[in-house]
Design a protein around this motif. Structure first.
Motif, PDB file in Angstrom:
ATOM      1  N   TRP A  20       0.687  -1.135   0.320  1.00 36.73           N
ATOM      2  CA  TRP A  20       0.367   0.024   0.181  1.00 36.73           C
ATOM      3  C   TRP A  20       0.811   0.959  -0.334  1.00 36.73           C
ATOM      4  O   TRP A  20       0.057   2.301  -0.592  1.00 36.73           O
ATOM      5  CB  TRP A  20      -0.840   0.244   1.684  1.00 36.73           C
ATOM      6  CG  TRP A  20      -0.353   0.072   2.166  1.00 36.73           C
ATOM      7  CD1 TRP A  20       0.079  -0.768   3.604  1.00 36.73           C
ATOM      8  CD2 TRP A  20       0.613   1.082   3.221  1.00 36.73           C
ATOM      9  NE1 TRP A  20       0.784  -1.095   4.384  1.00 36.73           N
ATOM     10  CE2 TRP A  20       0.365   0.480   4.680  1.00 36.73           C
ATOM     11  CE3 TRP A  20      -0.031   2.438   3.204  1.00 36.73           C
ATOM     12  CZ2 TRP A  20       1.230   1.407   4.850  1.00 36.73           C
ATOM     13  CZ3 TRP A  20       0.780   3.194   3.936  1.00 36.73           C
ATOM     14  CH2 TRP A  20       1.430   2.835   5.227  1.00 36.73           C
ATOM     15  N   ARG A  21       2.244   1.045   0.545  1.00 32.13           N
ATOM     16  CA  ARG A  21       2.814   2.454   0.592  1.00 32.13           C
ATOM     17  C   ARG A  21       3.519   2.535  -0.977  1.00 32.13           C
ATOM     18  O   ARG A  21       4.221   1.638  -1.762  1.00 32.13           O
ATOM     19  CB  ARG A  21       3.893   1.995   1.256  1.00 32.13           C
ATOM     20  CG  ARG A  21       4.581   1.836   2.931  1.00 32.13           C
ATOM     21  CD  ARG A  21       5.195   1.667   3.385  1.00 32.13           C
ATOM     22  NE  ARG A  21       5.387   2.749   4.660  1.00 32.13           N
ATOM     23  CZ  ARG A  21       6.352   2.423   5.598  1.00 32.13           C
ATOM     24  NH1 ARG A  21       7.334   2.484   5.463  1.00 32.13           N
ATOM     25  NH2 ARG A  21       5.898   2.987   6.656  1.00 32.13           N
ATOM     26  N   ALA A  53       7.913   5.548   2.480  1.00 34.31           N
ATOM     27  CA  ALA A  53       7.942   4.932   1.446  1.00 34.31           C
ATOM     28  C   ALA A  53       8.930   3.847   1.514  1.00 34.31           C
ATOM     29  O   ALA A  53       9.338   3.907   2.248  1.00 34.31           O
ATOM     30  CB  ALA A  53       7.754   5.519   0.246  1.00 34.31           C
ATOM     31  N   HIS A  54       8.553   2.852   0.430  1.00 33.39           N
ATOM     32  CA  HIS A  54      10.588   1.618   0.007  1.00 33.39           C
ATOM     33  C   HIS A  54      10.349   2.522  -1.148  1.00 33.39           C
ATOM     34  O   HIS A  54      10.094   2.507  -2.032  1.00 33.39           O
ATOM     35  CB  HIS A  54       9.587   0.853  -0.330  1.00 33.39           C
ATOM     36  CG  HIS A  54       8.495  -0.442   0.812  1.00 33.39           C
ATOM     37  ND1 HIS A  54       9.059  -0.737   2.022  1.00 33.39           N
ATOM     38  CD2 HIS A  54       6.887  -0.156   0.647  1.00 33.39           C
ATOM     39  CE1 HIS A  54       7.643  -0.839   2.370  1.00 33.39           C
ATOM     40  NE2 HIS A  54       6.809  -0.836   1.941  1.00 33.39           N
ATOM     41  N   TYR A  78       6.299   4.359  -7.916  1.00 30.02           N
ATOM     42  CA  TYR A  78       5.155   3.059  -7.785  1.00 30.02           C
ATOM     43  C   TYR A  78       3.597   3.969  -6.519  1.00 30.02           C
ATOM     44  O   TYR A  78       4.640   4.085  -5.743  1.00 30.02           O
ATOM     45  CB  TYR A  78       5.324   1.793  -8.070  1.00 30.02           C
ATOM     46  CG  TYR A  78       6.138   1.755  -9.450  1.00 30.02           C
ATOM     47  CD1 TYR A  78       4.936   0.433 -10.343  1.00 30.02           C
ATOM     48  CD2 TYR A  78       7.264   1.495  -9.264  1.00 30.02           C
ATOM     49  CE1 TYR A  78       5.647  -0.193 -11.406  1.00 30.02           C
ATOM     50  CE2 TYR A  78       7.329   0.479 -10.551  1.00 30.02           C
ATOM     51  CZ  TYR A  78       6.973   0.105 -11.588  1.00 30.02           C
ATOM     52  OH  TYR A  78       7.808  -0.459 -13.046  1.00 30.02           O
ATOM     53  N   GLN A  79       2.633   3.577  -7.676  1.00 25.26           N
ATOM     54  CA  GLN A  79       1.946   3.769  -5.887  1.00 25.26           C
ATOM     55  C   GLN A  79       0.460   3.173  -6.251  1.00 25.26           C
ATOM     56  O   GLN A  79       0.533   2.404  -8.066  1.00 25.26           O
ATOM     57  CB  GLN A  79       1.442   4.996  -6.084  1.00 25.26           C
ATOM     58  CG  GLN A  79       0.503   5.508  -5.208  1.00 25.26           C
ATOM     59  CD  GLN A  79       0.750   5.232  -3.618  1.00 25.26           C
ATOM     60  OE1 GLN A  79       1.382   6.242  -3.719  1.00 25.26           O
ATOM     61  NE2 GLN A  79      -0.007   4.530  -2.628  1.00 25.26           N
ATOM     62  N   ASN A  80       0.341   1.445  -5.635  1.00 26.27           N
ATOM     63  CA  ASN A  80      -0.404   0.821  -5.936  1.00 26.27           C
ATOM     64  C   ASN A  80      -0.734   0.045  -7.032  1.00 26.27           C
ATOM     65  O   ASN A  80      -1.321  -0.266  -7.690  1.00 26.27           O
ATOM     66  CB  ASN A  80      -2.084   1.015  -5.519  1.00 26.27           C
ATOM     67  CG  ASN A  80      -2.224   1.918  -4.510  1.00 26.27           C
ATOM     68  OD1 ASN A  80      -2.148   1.516  -3.391  1.00 26.27           O
ATOM     69  ND2 ASN A  80      -2.951   3.144  -4.468  1.00 26.27           N
ATOM     70  N   GLY A  81       1.338  -0.583  -7.219  1.00 22.94           N
ATOM     71  CA  GLY A  81       1.277  -1.422  -8.154  1.00 22.94           C
ATOM     72  C   GLY A  81       1.114  -0.319  -9.620  1.00 22.94           C
ATOM     73  O   GLY A  81       1.512  -1.297 -10.418  1.00 22.94           O
ATOM     74  N   LYS A  82       0.696   0.685  -9.536  1.00 24.81           N
ATOM     75  CA  LYS A  82       0.774   1.944 -11.473  1.00 24.81           C
ATOM     76  C   LYS A  82       2.272   2.448 -10.932  1.00 24.81           C
ATOM     77  O   LYS A  82       2.910   2.771 -10.261  1.00 24.81           O
ATOM     78  CB  LYS A  82      -0.801   2.041 -11.383  1.00 24.81           C
ATOM     79  CG  LYS A  82      -1.476   1.463 -11.430  1.00 24.81           C
ATOM     80  CD  LYS A  82      -3.121   2.231 -11.258  1.00 24.81           C
ATOM     81  CE  LYS A  82      -4.386   1.419 -11.647  1.00 24.81           C
ATOM     82  NZ  LYS A  82      -5.260   2.390 -11.204  1.00 24.81           N
TER      83      LYS A  82
END
Length: 146
Positions: A20-21, A53-54, A78-82
């Motif tokens: 989610w991060r 964040a990672h 990236y955010q939520n895999g996008k």
């Protein structure tokens, strides 16, 4: 379309993006002069965001191939895999800070510890002498009256 592009990623990246991060991937090479200058700047800016964040710094020689990386240095947000943004090079320190702030959010500066404004020894002594109603009643009952 998104799932097809997501499936072309190496399993390592897919696992890192399942969070989610926000995720920031920095790709550099030890033989790249631009990466040698950009690496310390990226580390300095990313340090403030490490709890929000990672952030991964990857060497292109040792890491699996990423389809969006065509040269070094490259930064992927990236955010939520996008994939939100791709930076070819990092630009200046100020523009990198703005990109981090835009994609992760503003981070409050670290709180500066202030010197306490009270004297702890005096406060403890005052609390020891403090006489509550039950304690005062007990003292009065113990007193010998002439």
């Amino acid at each position: 379309m998104r799932s097809a592009a997501h499936n072309t990623l190496a399993p390592t990246y897919r696992k890192a993006l399942k969070t989610w991060r926000p995720v920031i991937l920095y790709f550099g090479s030890q033989h790249c002069p631009a990466c040698e200058m950009a690496g310390p700047v990226f580390r300095q800016v990313a340090e403030a965001y490490r709890h929000h964040a990672h952030v991964y710094m990857l060497n292109t020689i040792e890491s699996p191939r990423h389809p969006h990386v065509t040269g070094t240095p490259t930064v992927l947000f990236y955010q939520n895999g996008k994939l939100l943004k791709k930076l070819k090079g990092i630009g200046t320190e100020q523009t990198l800070k703005e990109d981090f702030a835009r994609h992760i959010g503003r981070v409050k500066p670290a709180r500066v510890k202030r010197k306490p404004t009270h004297d702890l020894a005096w406060l403890q002594q005052t609390f020891r002498r403090l006489c509550t109603v039950p304690r005062a009643t007990e003292r009065l009952n113990r007193m010998v009256w002439p």
